[in-house]
Design an enzyme around this catalytic site. Sequence first.
Site, PDB file in Angstrom:
ATOM      1  N   SER A 109       2.058  12.361  22.769  1.00 57.45           N
ATOM      2  CA  SER A 109       3.015  11.456  22.126  1.00 57.45           C
ATOM      3  C   SER A 109       3.203  10.194  22.959  1.00 57.45           C
ATOM      4  O   SER A 109       3.283   9.090  22.429  1.00 57.45           O
ATOM      5  CB  SER A 109       4.359  12.165  21.945  1.00 57.45           C
ATOM      6  OG  SER A 109       4.185  13.330  21.171  1.00 57.45           O
ATOM      7  N   LYS A 115       2.871  23.471  25.969  1.00 62.49           N
ATOM      8  CA  LYS A 115       3.844  22.461  26.361  1.00 62.49           C
ATOM      9  C   LYS A 115       4.999  22.589  25.391  1.00 62.49           C
ATOM     10  O   LYS A 115       4.839  22.329  24.196  1.00 62.49           O
ATOM     11  CB  LYS A 115       3.247  21.055  26.276  1.00 62.49           C
ATOM     12  CG  LYS A 115       4.286  19.976  26.536  1.00 62.49           C
ATOM     13  CD  LYS A 115       3.760  18.549  26.373  1.00 62.49           C
ATOM     14  CE  LYS A 115       4.893  17.551  26.624  1.00 62.49           C
ATOM     15  NZ  LYS A 115       4.493  16.154  26.403  1.00 62.49           N
ATOM     16  N   SER A 132       8.402  21.224  24.283  1.00 64.72           N
ATOM     17  CA  SER A 132       9.168  19.995  24.480  1.00 64.72           C
ATOM     18  C   SER A 132      10.610  20.054  24.021  1.00 64.72           C
ATOM     19  O   SER A 132      11.299  19.036  24.028  1.00 64.72           O
ATOM     20  CB  SER A 132       8.457  18.816  23.803  1.00 64.72           C
ATOM     21  OG  SER A 132       7.279  18.500  24.509  1.00 64.72           O
ATOM     22  N   GLY A 182       8.344  20.261  28.678  1.00 64.53           N
ATOM     23  CA  GLY A 182       7.940  18.998  28.077  1.00 64.53           C
ATOM     24  C   GLY A 182       8.911  17.876  28.369  1.00 64.53           C
ATOM     25  O   GLY A 182       8.707  16.759  27.912  1.00 64.53           O
TER      26      GLY A 182
END
Lengths: 300, 300, 300, 300
Positions: free
Chosen positions: B50, B169, B171, B194
């Site tokens: 991202s 991961k 988040s 994350g």
Amino acid sequence: MVPHTLRLGGVYAPLPTAFRADEALDLQELGLNVARWNAEPLAGYVIGGSTGEFPLLTPQERLEVLRCVVHERPAGRTVIGGASMESTGATVEMAIACSEAGADAIIVVTPSYYKGKMTAAALVEHYRMVADASPVPVVLYNMPANTGVDLPVPAVVELSAHDNIVGIKESTPDVAKMGLMIHLCSPGFAVLAGSASVLLGALAAGAVGGVLALANLAARPLARLTEAFGRGDIEDARKTQLGLIEVNALVTERFGVAGLKAALEWIGYYGGPVRHPLINISPAEKEQIRAALVGAGLLS
Amino acid sequence: MVPHTLRLGGVYAPLPTAFRADEALDLQELGLNVARWNAEPLAGYVIGGSTGEFPLLTPQERLEVLRCVVHERPAGRTVIGGASMESTGATVEMAIACSEAGADAIIVVTPSYYKGKMTAAALVEHYRMVADASPVPVVLYNMPANTGVDLPVPAVVELSAHDNIVGIKESTPDVAKMGLMIHLCSPGFAVLAGSASVLLGALAAGAVGGVLALANLAARPLARLTEAFGRGDIEDARKTQLGLIEVNALVTERFGVAGLKAALEWIGYYGGPVRHPLINISPAEKEQIRAALVGAGLLS
Amino acid sequence: MVPHTLRLGGVYAPLPTAFRADEALDLQELGLNVARWNAEPLAGYVIGGSTGEFPLLTPQERLEVLRCVVHERPAGRTVIGGASMESTGATVEMAIACSEAGADAIIVVTPSYYKGKMTAAALVEHYRMVADASPVPVVLYNMPANTGVDLPVPAVVELSAHDNIVGIKESTPDVAKMGLMIHLCSPGFAVLAGSASVLLGALAAGAVGGVLALANLAARPLARLTEAFGRGDIEDARKTQLGLIEVNALVTERFGVAGLKAALEWIGYYGGPVRHPLINISPAEKEQIRAALVGAGLLS
Amino acid sequence: MVPHTLRLGGVYAPLPTAFRADEALDLQELGLNVARWNAEPLAGYVIGGSTGEFPLLTPQERLEVLRCVVHERPAGRTVIGGASMESTGATVEMAIACSEAGADAIIVVTPSYYKGKMTAAALVEHYRMVADASPVPVVLYNMPANTGVDLPVPAVVELSAHDNIVGIKESTPDVAKMGLMIHLCSPGFAVLAGSASVLLGALAAGAVGGVLALANLAARPLARLTEAFGRGDIEDARKTQLGLIEVNALVTERFGVAGLKAALEWIGYYGGPVRHPLINISPAEKEQIRAALVGAGLLS
């Protein structure tokens, strides 16, 4: 209002309310339960929280329950009364009544019906008015899963400067939010975790303890976790923490108070029914809870 | 597919993508940035996450960026390529291309456009098909704030048994979820935080590290936090942790990638613009970030 | 860009994409389907919308599908190409490519991955840049159920003043929002309902028609509804409307594109599989759809 | 319980509660307001709804308000009392008390504190127990914006078969949901819109009227809308509808009850303060409301 000397810390159990089969209060069974909890390593009791089905009791019933617990609790064990009402005025009245009933402090959840209007400003004003009037210290209570309202960090920081606001029960699992509050709030402001599943993470962030539904069932492992953390044995604390998450999820998010009451019955306490509109859980679900209690070492 | 030997752990930086003023890729400035990050205590780089604005790049551009970073990275530093696409077939193709471009592993965010249909079953099937076909190990990537999809624990547990799925991961800031995954997943399955704001809580729960946007700016304090935690000095770890939450919020939730790029410029890296539809931040907002960097001791 | 003469109105079918069993494009079956839809009372076709599984196709495939439909459609039937991409630059390229492929207009859903950053300002800038560059008129597309982003009324009002922005497909069921847009937007700006279940309410508010997944199955009843409304026979329009809501829910929210494709097979079109990560529905679910089609009078 | 003869239909005003400057009930001003509303074309009054700040009143105050309105209302004007409480038992008591106070029917919002547990089954059981015990007919009340709970269609359909449940106030703007309820519920079950902004769409779907906060300010245009719709003049109905959406948004979502009270003052009613934790609006916001009233033709 004289400066308070209350010092929050450790694990508090938010007590469930005992009802008879017809949903009437059962103070006798509640008293017997309290006697059992008195033998457990707990810092105190919270009365009239979500676990206590407070929105399903009349204000009078809430005070009866509070008086019962105050009467039964041993010396040195803190009792925090739930003074949450939707209106600020009624909350003030309840704060005073809780104080008269013997509460050492009160806890107040964010009002929530007009959620779109519960801005930081509105919430700060609400808590200020309550704290100004309350004879005993105030604990903030953030519980978005039930209220749909999230008390924002800047509001908590502002409120932490109030002489009569001593801490917050933060019931999201967000340890970053807890950390930020601890970083920014007035020294001595107590952050308490609201879920046993994040107790270790909360302690690591600087929380002083928790108000944990699971403490009704698992005061000892939670005390062990806290002690292990205190002496720096993270490995041991983690082992305890990880073993409690599944059972905690069952008696909170998954089955709620009905699940907690079923679990209490498995370990020898009085459970009893929940009040409508809550509904009791099925025998299969009770069995699922039994298995989880066994899995967590809380039942053999 | 041979059994992988990749062992995840430590702090990874999800690298932002360098663009010129006209929004074209700037691989030269990216390379110079990588040379700077090479001097920082990081376990590796994540490309095409991202923070890398992956949805705003073409697949070809994503591979160019990946090849650039693979070329610049020092020996021993892991590079994880972002293979996320909405369709499973395209993700498989991207996984293969990332592997050919030199990625040590790939990371794949949950597909999200058809969020109402992204059931646990659909997500498990998606990841299985990708992991079956990927020449390099797969890291799951859960990012509800961007995707509106939350990969549930039972799906992660099921996927953790796959030989070619090595970690996740996660988040959300929910350390209870992390703890439960660590408790239930196959041994060796790596949980990575994350968000830098929950790193300490995640480590306490048993996470092996994190993929942290803030690591682009603050690799050293994050390494200090990790080390302090490793030697049992929770107090020191907490002090570092609490000092990073505000600045982290600014360069993630608050201002996003545009904020991170502004922060990079303040500390001597190339920042540059974000790509539309993202918009750059104002001078006043950049100043707010500067102040936060100073406050966190990341800039003097 | 010359002033457009396109005049939107009536019911448009957002065409599903035909895949073979191996998930490859099947343009032959698509062409045969289009020939069938050509015999139905529809104002036009939308290609590359949510029903077309656009995020699961490559840009090249999306253009192939568009060209196929442009080739098959009869004179006078509008074809709107889906130009949605996450980045503004890629959307502009796709807009131009759609125009070259013969689209009469393009439709562009709000970008959504960076949902926290998709402010009104960012969305207005995105659509302006696309509309400035697009050789054909632009239709806005608001679809919060898939995107997690809700294009706010003031942004739509502002965009409606752009010469090359001609309307919006509003896929929430909120007829108050539609009414407000109609009240405030530039004259001639077309509001199209995005769900067949609110078509009547949308028409009553002043919408000029709809882009309706159900139109693939039920063009005739939807035309009957529209005509009845047009001649002021609300009772008749309502009768048709109420009979379509259940089946519409099944082939949209409940089972999505997989449900729509199953329904197509029941009425003699090619349905075929969806692309992963979407998953096909079970025989029992297909039976449920058959029953709903019968209940709605779409199958005997 | 004898079969009821109540027939719902038309526009009901959910009356705001008049408070003095010190937030105490002001039944005198309320009575004067009711006298004014009596001159307006309304089908009846709803007491103790969200607009009445019911969660901020004690049960005793709610009954005082109800008695006051029952006393003031003219013959033929229905009064619906708000019996909403969190517990089922308290709701039953309130239903009986409302009946004794003269209410023709009661309205009951979904309980909401334990939102995760308010399953369809729990809500059906709650409403059944209330309807079984209530001496007067029951109107369901769905208000997700305040409660975070959405009463699902199948539950409404099931409840519509109960002899003592006569309708629902549906406060979402979702006319598809309204249409589906009308299609599936027992004949005679009344669906009432909960927002003036969707009144036309709701009527088109078959709703029999609405309980509309805006009716406190705009009974005449709402009556005009309803009459125009009744005689098939959709164009005229729409013109009225579209002109009311903006002002309605201001006195509901945007500024809530405080906004409505400010608007009442502009048109010559008693407004007065809201009760804490609600906060009053600023002079600038009051001015914004004045402008909207003028814009909607409600003030000259």
